[in-house]
Design an enzyme around this catalytic site. Structure first.
Site, PDB file in Angstrom:
ATOM      1  N   GLU A 168       0.813  -1.223   0.000  1.00  0.00           N
ATOM      2  CA  GLU A 168       0.000   0.000   0.000  1.00  0.00           C
ATOM      3  C   GLU A 168       0.840   1.263   0.000  1.00  0.00           C
ATOM      4  O   GLU A 168       0.512   2.252  -0.661  1.00  0.00           O
ATOM      5  CB  GLU A 168      -0.954   0.003   1.198  1.00  0.00           C
ATOM      6  CG  GLU A 168      -2.095  -1.006   1.092  1.00  0.00           C
ATOM      7  CD  GLU A 168      -1.679  -2.435   1.416  1.00  0.00           C
ATOM      8  OE1 GLU A 168      -0.534  -2.641   1.880  1.00  0.00           O
ATOM      9  OE2 GLU A 168      -2.482  -3.356   1.207  1.00  0.00           O
TER      10      GLU A 168
ATOM     11  N   HIS B 258     -11.848  -5.372   9.180  1.00  0.00           N
ATOM     12  CA  HIS B 258     -12.327  -5.080   7.821  1.00  0.00           C
ATOM     13  C   HIS B 258     -13.587  -4.228   7.793  1.00  0.00           C
ATOM     14  O   HIS B 258     -14.337  -4.268   6.835  1.00  0.00           O
ATOM     15  CB  HIS B 258     -12.609  -6.382   7.058  1.00  0.00           C
ATOM     16  CG  HIS B 258     -11.397  -6.978   6.427  1.00  0.00           C
ATOM     17  ND1 HIS B 258     -10.388  -7.537   7.159  1.00  0.00           N
ATOM     18  CD2 HIS B 258     -11.026  -7.101   5.137  1.00  0.00           C
ATOM     19  CE1 HIS B 258      -9.446  -7.990   6.351  1.00  0.00           C
ATOM     20  NE2 HIS B 258      -9.798  -7.734   5.120  1.00  0.00           N
TER      21      HIS B 258
END
Lengths: 324, 335
Positions: A61, A130
């Site tokens: 990322e 999540h």
């Protein structure tokens, strides 16, 4: 000219148009190519535009966002997909220390025309790692812009507006919205990304929200209308720069405000809105501002617990009724 | 110390060596002046001096072209000067003045110059590497022939961003040259106390990236190796890593009491000073005398005095401009 499509399809249309219109635009992110995007937003684009412009990346990322910044500095118009806000935490150094600062630190020498998209929010029993709604953290940072499209039309037309913007723009797409169908104005063109929107007009109370909570809030407004409470619903659309004017104008008419925000209550974006109302419309209030936020708990997996942790129409209705 | 430059006529060799010596001395004297001005309170914040490492910026910058991009660290005065940012605008920046190269918004650690493609000093260790990869990606997608040079220290090698950047550059074959200034300390932590594999060049292998280790105290060796590496990157559009073995003679920053290394080690490295080494070899070759040297020194002293005057004369940014440059104000941004 209107048509009914899903939020996901709206994003795909906007990505496709961006790739068609500008050779400098390219997509980069985890599984945006062969997989078609974790949420299928870029499905088919690899076949259409090829691997140079639809780039599958490693699970890195930080370098994905950082390379987006570098490519933007180098004259490209990257659209980076970080899959979800949960993973974006691994790229926060690039966001906070580079994307947001380079223009200022260089005395205005550089612009960074970068767009970063990511899914956000809970509601799908994905548990504590999540289900984050951390767009509030991003909205804290001067130097970037934060968009939260809630409608199909905004999903379609905010991206071209973001691409026209010379500064880094972060788009948060609530994961529950992807399969939602809605009206698309096919001819609208790039959205105004400076103003909040009134999604429902009313005179008794202002419900202020954004992103995935918009439809829960509209549902609550429906329920309230049966009690004779006419609720106005503001969709913030943009968290930074914030359109305070629309909020203050509405609250000055309704004299009551409830803010609905999927972030945790403490230090939430709702707290910022509440403070703005206190600062600019204190005299207009008939009742203290209320907040409906997520409970202060890492998101539980079990459905009944998750439902209880997230803002729901019933909680919005309850908080609103208490003001009358 | 390398003494010959292959295939180049002696008079040109002399000129090149003169230039290298002058460029290194410019940095050395500038840094000494900066330390002095820090003590006087003219420069504040963090100040990281490049003294001891001058051969790297000077040798590497000479082989980069105007169209190439540079990404540097917070110890970047030397790189900025070697790239061509004027002493005055670097000094003014450290004074916090409007005529500084970043209008006083960045300071010592954040020098920028868009025209020179100097994309800045990055003060989060490792944070510049992904930017360099992106600049190289842009160059590759635009099919230009430019190379991105990315300077960083041995400390950055421990960061995830180093590994992510190396992997992506290797995977996508991007024209970036990773230039690691291994001065043996990540702030105060010695290389063998922060790396399981202390041979940094070797790390590149696992990413399919060619690499080598170069004596960072020998400016001719730096220039030659870096020149070859950059031409290879330019020709093949594949990344390359150079590990320069070097040493900083001064403390990490002005706040550092240097408790983590002993004086004998510092003194030993000082005997390998890149400037003294070049002076000695040029004198031995009979191409430099004391008169030449004092001429170089006085021209540098003059330049530094003018730089300080320029910085002193600079204005402070008006307070009403405090929040400028957060977003792009111009409406005619090229869409």
């Amino acid at each position: 000219m209107n048509s009914q499509i899903t939020y996901r399809e709206a994003i795909r249309l906007s990505l496709r148009e961006a790739l068609q219109n500008d050779a400098r635009v390219f997509l980069m992110g985890e599984d945006v190519g062969r997989y078609g995007g974790a949420y299928a937003c870029s499905k088919g684009l690899l076949d259409e535009f090829g691997p140079d412009r639809v780039r599958d990346t490693p699970l890195s990322e930080s370098v994905i966002v950082g390379a987006g910044i570098g490519a933007a500095l180098g004259g490209m118009r990257p659209i980076v997909e970080v899959m979800t806000v949960n993973f974006s935490l691994l790229a926060l150094d690039q966001v906070v220390n580079n994307a947001a600062t380079l223009r200022h630190m260089s005395g205005g020498q550089f612009s960074i025309p970068l767009v970063v998209r990511m899914a956000t929010g809970g509601g799908r029993q994905l548990a504590a790692q999540h289900s984050h709604s951390l767009e509030c953290w991003y909205a804290h940072i001067p130097g970037i812009k934060v968009l939260t499209p809630a409608t199909v039309n905004d999903a379609r037309w905010m991206l071209p507006a973001a691409l026209k913007d010379p500064d880094p723009v972060f788009i948060f797409e609530h994961a529950m919205l992807y399969p939602m169908e809605g009206d698309l104005d096919q001819l609208q063109g790039p959205a105004d990304i400076s103003k909040a929107a009134l999604r429902r007009e009313g005179s008794d109370i202002t419900l202020i929200t954004y992103g995935g909570s918009l439809f829960k809030t509209l549902e609550a407004a429906d329920i309230l209308s049966k009690d004779g409470i006419r609720a106005e619903v503001i969709d913030l659309r943009i968290l930074r720069p914030l359109d305070t004017e629309t909020i203050i104008e509405s609250v000055s008419r309704t004299h009551r405000a409830v803010i609905i925000d999927e972030g945790w209550r403490t230090g939430s974006f709702a707290a910022e809105i509440s403070a703005q109302i206190m600062e600019k419309a204190f005299d207009q209030l008939d009742y203290p501002v209320a907040r409906v936020c997520s409970e202060e708990v890492p998101m539980p997996y079990a459905k009944h617990l998750e439902d209880a942790a997230l803002p729901q129409p019933e909680r919005i209705v309850k908080a609103s009724r208490e003001m009358f | 110390m390398k003494t010959e430059i292959a295939g180049i006529k002696p008079e040109i060799t002399r000129q090149i060596k003169f230039d290298l010596l002058r460029d290194m001395l410019r940095i050395r004297r500038f840094e000494e002046k900066s330390a002095e001005l820090y003590s006087l309170g003219k420069i504040r914040g963090f100040l990281h001096l490049y003294i001891g490492e001058e051969a790297i910026a000077v040798g590497a910058m000479r082989v980069l072209k105007p169209e190439d991009s540079i990404v540097a660290t917070y110890r970047e005065h030397g790189h900025a000067l070697a790239r061509g940012i004027s002493m005055g605008s670097v000094m003014a920046e450290m004074f916090g003045k409007e005529n500084g190269c970043s209008r006083g918004r960045g300071g010592s650690m954040h020098l920028f110059d868009a025209a020179l493609k100097f994309y800045g000093g990055y003060a989060i260790v490792g944070g510049g590497l992904p930017i360099a990869v992106g600049l190289a990606l842009a160059a590759r997608m635009q099919k230009t022939n430019s190379v991105t040079a990315c300077f960083f220290g041995d400390g950055a090698v421990a960061e995830g961003e180093f590994h992510e950047s190396m992997n992506l550059a290797g995977l996508w074959q991007l024209p970036v040259v990773f230039l690691c200034e291994n001065n043996l300390y990540a702030m105060g932590t010695a290389l063998d106390r922060h790396q399981s594999q202390t041979n940094i060049a070797k790390k590149a292998e696992s990413y399919g990236i060619k690499s080598e280790t170069v004596d960072g105290m020998d400016v001719l060796a730096v220039e030659e190796a870096t020149g070859k590496a950059i031409e290879l990157v330019r020709a093949t559009s594949r990344p390359y890593l150079i590990e320069y073995r070097t040493y900083r003679f001064r403390a990490h920053s002005m706040y550092d009491a240097e408790l983590y290394r002993n004086k004998d080690e510092v003194e030993l490295w000082k005997t390998r000073c890149p400037i003294n080494g070049l002076i000695a070899s040029m004198k031995e070759d009979g191409i430099l005398n004391d008169h030449d040297l004092s001429e170089i020194e006085s021209s540098i002293a003059l330049e530094i005095n003018q730089a300080v005057e320029y910085a002193e004369a600079g204005k402070w940014e008006p307070l009403e401009d405090l929040t400028k440059f957060v977003y792009t104000e111009t409406l005619n941004f090229e869409l």
